[in-house]
Design a protein around this motif. Structure first.
Motif, PDB file in Angstrom:
ATOM      1  N   LEU A  67      60.277  15.164 -18.005  1.00  8.85           N
ATOM      2  CA  LEU A  67      61.498  14.593 -17.460  1.00  8.85           C
ATOM      3  C   LEU A  67      61.269  13.173 -16.958  1.00  8.85           C
ATOM      4  O   LEU A  67      62.056  12.262 -17.239  1.00  8.85           O
ATOM      5  N   VAL A  68      60.198  12.952 -16.224  1.00  8.62           N
ATOM      6  CA  VAL A  68      59.909  11.615 -15.712  1.00  8.62           C
ATOM      7  C   VAL A  68      59.608  10.646 -16.861  1.00  8.62           C
ATOM      8  O   VAL A  68      59.996   9.473 -16.822  1.00  8.62           O
ATOM      9  N   ALA A  69      58.940  11.121 -17.887  1.00  7.68           N
ATOM     10  CA  ALA A  69      58.685  10.262 -19.048  1.00  7.68           C
ATOM     11  C   ALA A  69      59.986   9.854 -19.725  1.00  7.68           C
ATOM     12  O   ALA A  69      60.158   8.693 -20.131  1.00  7.68           O
ATOM     13  N   LEU A  70      60.937  10.785 -19.840  1.00  9.60           N
ATOM     14  CA  LEU A  70      62.236  10.455 -20.420  1.00  9.60           C
ATOM     15  C   LEU A  70      63.008   9.485 -19.543  1.00  9.60           C
ATOM     16  O   LEU A  70      63.715   8.599 -20.043  1.00  9.60           O
ATOM     17  N   LEU A  71      62.895   9.626 -18.223  1.00  8.67           N
ATOM     18  CA  LEU A  71      63.534   8.673 -17.319  1.00  8.67           C
ATOM     19  C   LEU A  71      62.981   7.267 -17.535  1.00  8.67           C
ATOM     20  O   LEU A  71      63.737   6.284 -17.573  1.00  8.67           O
ATOM     21  N   ALA A  72      61.672   7.159 -17.665  1.00 12.36           N
ATOM     22  CA  ALA A  72      61.070   5.842 -17.909  1.00 12.36           C
ATOM     23  C   ALA A  72      61.539   5.250 -19.236  1.00 12.36           C
ATOM     24  O   ALA A  72      61.802   4.045 -19.342  1.00 12.36           O
ATOM     25  N   LEU A  73      61.677   6.107 -20.249  1.00 16.05           N
ATOM     26  CA  LEU A  73      62.179   5.633 -21.537  1.00 16.05           C
ATOM     27  C   LEU A  73      63.607   5.123 -21.399  1.00 16.05           C
ATOM     28  O   LEU A  73      63.977   4.097 -21.989  1.00 16.05           O
ATOM     29  N   GLY A  74      64.419   5.819 -20.611  1.00 15.98           N
ATOM     30  CA  GLY A  74      65.775   5.362 -20.361  1.00 15.98           C
ATOM     31  C   GLY A  74      65.807   4.021 -19.654  1.00 15.98           C
ATOM     32  O   GLY A  74      66.603   3.136 -19.994  1.00 15.98           O
ATOM     33  N   TRP A  75      64.935   3.833 -18.673  1.00 13.62           N
ATOM     34  CA  TRP A  75      64.872   2.543 -17.988  1.00 13.62           C
ATOM     35  C   TRP A  75      64.408   1.432 -18.934  1.00 13.62           C
ATOM     36  O   TRP A  75      64.808   0.274 -18.786  1.00 13.62           O
ATOM     37  N   ALA A  76      63.565   1.774 -19.898  1.00 18.15           N
ATOM     38  CA  ALA A  76      63.129   0.758 -20.854  1.00 18.15           C
ATOM     39  C   ALA A  76      64.280   0.270 -21.714  1.00 18.15           C
ATOM     40  O   ALA A  76      64.323  -0.889 -22.131  1.00 18.15           O
ATOM     41  N   PHE A  77      65.267   1.162 -22.000  1.00 22.09           N
ATOM     42  CA  PHE A  77      66.411   0.768 -22.812  1.00 22.09           C
ATOM     43  C   PHE A  77      67.506   0.103 -21.986  1.00 22.09           C
ATOM     44  O   PHE A  77      68.402  -0.524 -22.549  1.00 22.09           O
TER      45      PHE A  77
END
Length: 530
Positions: A67-77
């Protein structure tokens, strides 16, 4: 020089003032902001509670890490969608102020922590840590892990936005945002299918999730969650290594951000140092195949808008991409059918619902050239022909390719005839809604497609037009159903009949909308100038 704490306080107050003043501009914006905050708080709290409920489960750590990895990916976009939309976070607006890069970096980071996005991230990261942390010392590490994960996410977004600030504020950058949005949509649907497959696994085998989590847990900021887990279990060496990895990643992001900020504030913009070559003659030759006269002029103008205007391009990319993606998703879920191609023609037909919206305040220039229903008919016909020019071949290609993939050539005539009927019906209805219910499409804001105060009008036009298009398509729908049930030998007739009927409905819609457009020009100019 403005330094230190005063600059941080100034930026945070500026961010709050911008949010407050933006909300006060209209009732619609106030309602949208309140609704956004309510949704963010609701889903954030529900996510936090759901993660806390996983505490003690064998796969809680894996879920938290992913979940935290997906959050970071979202912030990257995020920079691709909102870069340059916030004056406190756009360094280009601050280039002439007496600010040192280091102090500006800290102030921008503080301003980045204000808003619904950081709140949502904080709630989910806190829930992820709560699902894995334990013990007094583990709780202390968990608090540090939450702060580090949030800082890594926000710093990643700001570093990317600063490194690409000039690109994101250009037309190419907005085009990149549109393309990335389509990639994200495909990615989210792929994740959704993956979780659906896992949920439907009768053996409850989460081996794939565990394998991915074992890799991701050592990728910052997911390493912060691993540190909290390891500290709760007494594995202090692992916890220290994971925290050190998170701190190192944050430090590297700060260094990259600082260098990009310094370069942006001191280096000239290359776009101002040279004049692009004049290729107007080549572009004119590229459109020489269009019909002569006003129809060709309108088509050329509409095609250029579709290619150059980010909002128009967003509509086209969304319709083409989603129209292709939905049949694929249905097939992946076991609902393969050629008739799913009607989504393609439906989404392309919706592009006709507000054909003058992209002109916005400039519509009065078009209105000056319309002095009779015939002028309005030619204007509407040119715009509609552009949608048909792309929509008809694209719809045919999707249906034919689907028939080849599914090896269902017998359903091809009925599916293609029905898809062309839907496209023609929506084009005809769209001409009427464009004249009767026009609304302005503002240029600012990548995701803002309706001017304040016109949301109800836009939704009424979209929903009403879709219902009307469905009703107009009903005769061909009934014909296809009857042919498939009682006269399969005659199903080939659905193709010519459906194409002819769609063309007829589109032509009738244009004939009805032309006098309506000519008679409502003052009202349309007023609505589109908002």
């Amino acid at each position: 020089m403005i330094e230190g704490r005063a600059l941080v306080v100034t930026f945070v107050r500026l961010k709050l003032a911008l949010v407050r003043n933006g909300v006060r501009q209209s009732t619609g914006r106030s309602a949208a902001f309140v609704g956004t905050m309510a949704v963010v708080a609701l889903f954030g709290v529900l996510g936090l509670l759901g993660l806390v409920a996983l505490r003690g489960h064998g796969n809680a750590a894996d879920v938290a890490v992913l979940l935290v990895a997906l959050l970071a990916l979202g912030w990257a976009f995020m920079p691709l969608f909102v870069g340059g939309a916030d004056e406190t976070l756009d360094p280009g607006r601050l280039a002439m102020l007496p600010l040192r890069p280091g102090a500006l970096l800290v102030a921008q980071l503080a301003a980045s922590l204000v808003g619904p996005g950081p709140l949502f991230t904080l709630l989910l990261v806190a829930g992820a840590v709560a699902a894995v942390a334990g013990g007094g010392a583990g709780i202390v590490v968990a608090v540090v892990a939450v702060a580090l994960a949030l800082l890594v996410c926000t710093t990643l977004a700001r570093a990317l936005a600063t490194a690409n600030a000039r690109l994101l504020n250009s037309r190419r950058g907005r085009d990149l945002a549109i393309l990335s949005g389509l990639v994200v949509a495909f990615g989210l649907q792929g994740i959704n299918l993956g979780f659906s497959e896992l949920a439907g696994d009768e053996n409850g085998d989460f081996g794939v999730v565990a394998t991915v989590a074992d890799v991701v847990r050592w990728v910052p900021p997911a390493t912060a969650i691993e540190a909290a887990r390891a500290a709760g279990e007494g594995a202090w060496g692992t916890a220290a290594l994971a925290l050190a990895g998170t701190l190192a990643a944050w430090g590297l992001l700060l260094v990259w951000w600082g260098r990009a900020l310094t370069r942006l504030m001191t280096a000239p913009d290359a776009s101002t140092l040279r004049t692009p070559p004049d290729d107007g003659g080549r572009r004119a030759r590229d459109l020489a195949w269009l019909p002569r006269g006003r129809t060709g002029t309108v088509m050329a103008r509409t095609l250029r808008y579709a290619w150059r205007d980010p909002k128009s391009k967003m509509g086209w990319v969304t319709s083409l991409g989603m129209g292709l993606m939905l049949p694929v998703l249905f097939a992946a879920q076991g609902n393969a059918s050629l008739y799913n191609a009607c989504w393609v023609s439906g989404l392309l037909g919706i592009l006709a619902y507000n054909q003058f919206g992209g002109d916005a305040g400039g519509f009065w220039l078009v209105a000056l050239t319309i002095s009779s229903p015939r002028d309005a008919l030619i204007e509407l016909r040119g715009r509609t022909l552009v949608i048909a020019l792309i929509g008809v071949p694209y719809t045919c290609a999707v249906v034919v390719v689907s028939a080849a993939v599914f090896d269902d050539w017998g359903a091809l005539p009925g599916a293609l005839g029905l898809a062309l009927t839907v496209l023609g019906a929506l084009l005809g209805v769209g001409a009427v809604t464009s004249a009767r219910l026009p609304y302005s499409v503002p240029q600012e804001g990548a995701m803002k497609n309706v001017a304040p105060g016109q949301t109800g009008q836009a939704w009424f036009g979209i929903l009403g037009g879709t219902v009307a298009g469905g009703l107009l398509s009903a005769p061909v729908i009934a014909l296809v159903v009857w042919l498939n049930a009682s006269a399969e030998a005659l199903t080939w007739t659905a193709l010519p009949l459906g194409a002819a009927y769609g063309l007829l409905v589109a032509w009738l819609g244009l004939r009805v909308a032309a006098p309506m457009t000519a008679g409502r020009l003052p009202e349309m100019v007023g609505a589109l100038s908002k």
